[in-house]
Structures are given as structure tokens and as C-alpha cells.
Write a protein that holds these residues in place. Structure first.
Motif, PDB file in Angstrom:
ATOM      1  N   ARG A   1     -30.183 -51.110  31.956  1.00  0.00           N
ATOM      2  CA  ARG A   1     -29.391 -51.787  32.995  1.00  0.00           C
ATOM      3  C   ARG A   1     -29.825 -53.238  33.155  1.00  0.00           C
TER       4      ARG A   1
ATOM      5  N   PRO B   1     -28.570 -38.504  30.234  1.00  0.00           N
ATOM      6  CA  PRO B   1     -27.615 -38.865  31.306  1.00  0.00           C
ATOM      7  C   PRO B   1     -27.980 -40.146  32.034  1.00  0.00           C
TER       8      PRO B   1
ATOM      9  N   GLN C   1     -25.587 -43.399  32.144  1.00  0.00           N
ATOM     10  CA  GLN C   1     -25.112 -43.895  33.444  1.00  0.00           C
ATOM     11  C   GLN C   1     -25.540 -45.335  33.658  1.00  0.00           C
TER      12      GLN C   1
ATOM     13  N   GLN D   1     -23.274 -47.594  31.792  1.00  0.00           N
ATOM     14  CA  GLN D   1     -21.978 -47.735  32.462  1.00  0.00           C
ATOM     15  C   GLN D   1     -22.082 -48.658  33.675  1.00  0.00           C
ATOM     16  N   CYS D   2     -23.144 -48.472  34.447  1.00  0.00           N
ATOM     17  CA  CYS D   2     -23.332 -49.316  35.637  1.00  0.00           C
ATOM     18  C   CYS D   2     -23.608 -50.761  35.246  1.00  0.00           C
TER      19      CYS D   2
END
Length: 370
Positions: free
Chosen positions: A332, A357, A361, A364-365
Motif C-alpha cells: 500500500r 487476502p 486488499q 486494491q486500496c
């Protein structure tokens, strides 16, 4: 004697309660006394003499040997003698008594550890002196190739090191089975005073390597011991850019271990190239930090001039490496820093490498926020 009585004897021995112990054993008669003296307890197979020696209860040690005739060389399931126990816990009076009553000074327990090696895991010079005065050999090596000097260098007591060198001047000339020297060991554990003694009194080769190509300087910086690294530079002219067998230099190794102070020391004070590549795959410190998930280290690397978009020989960026390591927060952060998803040389994108996961995630964030 029944099981409860035997448990009581162990407890009394551990607590150092000699009189109640004598009473319990005497009440069982001479046959019971002989049985108790040679009885092995628990999974470790310790005897009452092991317990007494380990806890430093000299009066009970004397009673068991003199009154019950317990063999001073009795061993447990790890082949530890009472002398190993007393030496490992720095109980000098027990050590002296056991030696005076025939304990073999260089007896071997499991993995070939001697009482002197056990004593060197502590900072008690008197116990070590006592063992040496009774003929203990500091040059004996255990199954890993460590001798007593190696072990003492890990603990870092300068007085112990000085005495061992006085007793056996060549004791420093030793390597473990992985070719690690006492200097490697002292540097790795940040024992600055010991490192100074070794550099001033022993003839270690400059940048001597272990079987992985690691030098004492590498050991110091990758464990965050900057003061030891400075000492190696000053007194041993150590190289800050030597490479191990994989081609990794200190700048890469500190990235793996997350040692930011050491990184600043290398780059800012020693002018090491922050974008220096390692191994045939051409990894940089940034790649290593990303693979390990050291987000703070990545920020420091960028502050020091690391190239965020640099690729290794396989065409992978730091983002690919963070995804390989499944480090969600690092993924991220790299996306927020502006690093875009892309294909490596095999056509694999970083996103395809994110399998857990949390990493998926985070990807995606990160894309939605960037």
C-alpha cells in the motif's frame, strides 16, 4: 519409596533443606538411601546431585557425595554431570568441591560441551579460573566447532577474555564449522570492548569471512552495532563494501534486518552507494527492504537517494518484492508513493504476485487512493 516421597525429596533438595532431606532418606533405611542416591527423575533424568549442584546447595552436594556415596560423575539424559550444572550457574563453591572430589574437568555433555564452556556462558571469572587451574582445556571444541573462547566472546566480558588469552595465548586461532571466528561472534553481539581486545591482541585477517562470505563488519552493521563497525574500520581497516557469497554488501544486509541507523552510517558517513546492486539478480537495498516488509526502512532509503523505480535483472521493482513477501502495508505504501503496477521480464505483474487476502486488499486500496 513411593512416588510422593520421591517428589518430596526433589523439592527438599531444590529448596536446600538438608535436615528434612536427611530425615526422609534415613527413614527408608540403607537400601532406600542407595536407591535414592542413584535415582533419575523426570524427562531430563536428573539426580538429586544434579538439582543440588544446579542450585548451588553445597551442603546437600556434600551430603549426597560423602554420606550417600553418590557418584560425582553421574550423568543425566543429556550426559550432563553435576559439574556442568554448577559451572553453568556460576556456583563456585560447588564447582570447587566437585573438582576436589574427583569430577573430571573436561567431561562432555550432549553436543560436546565441557564445564568450562558452560561457565563461559556466564560472567564469573572465578569459576572459569578454578576450572582452568584444574586443567580445563579452553581449546576443546563442541559439535558446532565452538571453543570456550568463542563462547566467552559472545558473552562479552573483557576480564574473561583477557584471562583466557593469558592462559592460552593461541586460543583465538579457532573457527566454527561454518568458519566463524570469535571476532565474528563478538561483532555480531555488539561486544565493543571485546572486539577492541581481539583487534589489538590477536592476528585476525582483515575482512576474514565465514562460509557464507560474511565479515565481522557485516555482522556488526546488520545487527545495528555501529560503534563496533566504527572500531573495525579504525583498527582493522574493514571494508564497508565487501560482498558475501551471494554478492550482498553491508548496505543490502542492513536493509534486510531493518537497521536504519546503520544504513545512514554507511550512506552518509562512508559514502556507500544506496543504489548499489547485489548478486547476479541485481537486487538493490530497496528490493531487500520491500521483500522483508520494512516500510520505515524504505522511507529512509528514499530519503537517502534510493531509486524507487529501479528494476532487478528479472525486471522486478520493489512493488514486486513486497508482493512476493505478501507485505500488505508495504504494498500500500509503495503504491501511495507513486510506484505503478507493471510486468516483470516474464510478463508477471506485481498484483498477480499478491496472493494473501491482506496483500490483495492492500493492492486494491492503494490503487484507489493513488
Amino acid at each position: 519409596m513411593d512416588e510422593n516421597t520421591l517428589k518430596l525429596l526433589v523439592r527438599l533438595t531444590q529448596e536446600g533443606q538438608l535436615s528434612p532431606l536427611e530425615e526422609q532418606i534415613s527413614s527408608g533405611g540403607s537400601a532406600a538411601a542407595h536407591t535414592v542416591g542413584s535415582k533419575h527423575f523426570g524427562r531430563s533424568g536428573d539426580t538429586l546431585l544434579h538439582y543440588a549442584a544446579r542450585l548451588g546447595h553445597l551442603n546437600i552436594v556434600e551430603y549426597l557425595i560423602k554420606q550417600l556415596g553418590v557418584d560425582v560423575e553421574v550423568y543425566n539424559n543429556d550426559y550432563k554431570r553435576p559439574l556442568h550444572e554448577a559451572a553453568s550457574m556460576s556456583h563456585k563453591e560447588c564447582v570447587s568441591y566437585l573438582l576436589q572430589n574427583g569430577a573430571k574437568v573436561d567431561s562432555l555433555k550432549k553436543a560436546d560441551w565441557t564445564p568450562l564452556m558452560m561457565a563461559c556462558t556466564r560472567r564469573n571469572l572465578e569459576v572459569i579460573q578454578d576450572l582452568l587451574s584444574h586443567g580445563a582445556d579452553p581449546k576443546l571444541r563442541n559439535k558446532d566447532g565452538w571453543n570456550s573462547f568463542h563462547i566467552a566472546c559472545r558473552e562479552g566480558d573483557p576480564l574473561v577474555i583477557e584471562h583466557l588469552l593469558l592462559t592460552a595465548p593461541d586460543v583465538w586461532r579457532t573457527e566454527s564449522k561454518t568458519r566463524r571466528t570469535p571476532l565474528h561472534t563478538a561483532a555480531m553481539h555488539g561486544c565493543e570492548e571485546v572486539v577492541r581486545i581481539l583487534l589489538e591482541r590477536c592476528g585476525y585477517t582483515r575482512d576474514g569471512t565465514d562460509s557464507c562470505g560474511v565479515t565481522p563488519f557485516m555482522d556488526a552493521v546488520r545487527n545495528g552495532h555501529v560503534s563496533v563497525a566504527r572500531l573495525l574500520l579504525e583498527l582493522h581497516q574493514a571494508s564497508p563494501v565487501a560482498a558475501d557469497v551471494l554478492g550482498a554488501q553491508p548496505v543490502h544486509q542492513v536493509a534486510v534486518t531493518g537497521q536504519e541507523e546503520a544504513l545512514r552510517f554507511l550512506v552518509q558517513e562512508l559514502s556507500v552507494d544506496v543504489n548499489q546492486r547485489a548478486t547476479d539478480i541485481q537486487l538493490t537495498a530497496l528490493h531487500y527492504a520491500a521483500k522483508e516488509g520494512h516500510a520505515s526502512m524504505i522511507k529512509t532509503l528514499l530519503e537517502l537517494g534510493a531509486d524507487l523505480r529501479v528494476r532487478d535483472k528479472k525486471g522486478r521493482t520493489a512493488l514486486h518484492m513486497a508482493c512476493i513477501g505478501q507485505h500488505a502495508e508495504t504494498v500500500r505504501m509503495l503504491l501511495l508513493l507513486g510506484l505503478k503496477d507493471s510486468e516483470d521480464a516474464s510478463g508477471t505483474t506485481a498484483r498477480q504476485l499478491a496472493r494473501k487476502p491482506g496483500a490483495v486488499q492492500a493492492f486494491q486500496c492503494g490503487l484507489s487512493e493513488s
